[in-house]
Design an enzyme around this catalytic site. Structure first.
Site, PDB file in Angstrom:
ATOM      1  CE1 TYR A 218      -3.929  -1.606   5.817  1.00 26.70           C
ATOM      2  CE2 TYR A 218      -3.498   0.667   5.165  1.00 26.70           C
ATOM      3  CZ  TYR A 218      -3.769  -0.645   4.829  1.00 26.70           C
ATOM      4  OH  TYR A 218      -3.852  -1.005   3.505  1.00 26.70           O
TER       5      TYR A 218
ATOM      6  CB  SER B 150      -0.877   0.011   1.259  1.00 20.86           C
ATOM      7  OG  SER B 150      -1.545   1.248   1.413  1.00 20.86           O
TER       8      SER B 150
END
Length: 260
Positions: A159, A146
């Protein structure tokens, strides 16, 4: 020039929806035999029917929870029993939960689930399949990272930590497997409109929809295209990393929305 996946076996985790689903379909259409796993059996049933309708070939599909060692072991055993080999592992299973700051209000259960799924789950799958990838003579590990693995943001500390971790693991694997016939790739998307935000906000669909208001985010198919591209390069070509974002997204906090 794209290389056909004919005769090769690809494993996709978290395949019941979103990027995993689209990746499985894309790889099947590129000629790969598929082994797909996910926690949600209804999504797997739909995926199997979709792939069989598109290609005429029924993929191997079994329940898979990457946070559960026994589930991982059973899934890998089933794949090897079905196909006898594995050429590609797409570590797609992962999630974000909440936007808590790291203070007394934070939900530690969410932290544990993200770390166990995004980091340990990826490690469990990779550890078990690396021997088969090497043995195949043409192996490939593709990790779903990501942009959060390149840039931290408030409310996403844990995260982001998991995705920074994925980036570190990917780099280490590339060094550890140097000289062996296994490529290692990370695909790192920005904002993608899937169930990601619904999961992050614990089922609050209205709040999730606001994340994508006023601009055009990436789709699951956009990311799957990059994964299939990497997987279909010649065996000597390693795509180290692809970072992709919508043209409307500059970074984690700057998005061009209509009317703003």
């Amino acid at each position: 020039m794209a290389i056909s996946g004919a005769g090769k076996v690809a494993v996709v985790t978290g395949a019941s929806a979103g990027i995993g689903y689209s990746t499985a379909v894309g790889l099947a259409e590129a000629g790969f035999q598929l082994a797909v796993g996910a926690r949600r059996k209804d999504g797997l049933v739909k995926l199997v029917e979709d792939i069989q309708r598109r290609t005429g070939v029924k993929p191997f599909a079994e329940s898979l929870d990457v946070t559960d060692k026994e589930s991982v072991d059973a899934f890998v055993k089933g794949v090897v029993s079905e196909y006898g080999k594995v050429n590609v592992l797409v570590n797609n299973a992962g999630k974000a939960l909440g936007v808590d700051y790291i203070d007394e209000r934070a939900n530690e259960d969410d932290w544990e689930v993200m770390l166990d799924t995004n980091v340990l789950g990826l490690l469990r799958m990779t550890k078990r399949l690396v021997p088969y990838l090497v043995e195949s003579g043409d192996g490939h590990i593709i990790n779903l990272g990501s942009t959060a693995g390149h840039e931290a943001y408030a409310g996403g500390g844990v995260y982001c930590a998991t995705k920074f971790g994925v980036r570190a693991i990917t780099g280490a694997l590339r060094q550890e497997l140097l000289g062996k016939p296994v490529r290692v790739t990370s695909i790192d998307p920005g904002m993608v409109e899937t169930e990601f935000s619904v999961v992050r906000f614990h089922g609050d669909t209205e709040r999730a929809s606001r994340v994508y208001e006023g601009f055009r985010p990436l789709t699951a198919e956009d990311v799957a295209d990059c994964i299939v591209f990497a997987a279909t390069r010649p065996a000597h070509v390693n795509i180290d990393n692809i970072i992709l974002k919508s043209v409307d997204q500059a970074d984690a906090t700057r998005v061009a929305r209509k009317g703003q």
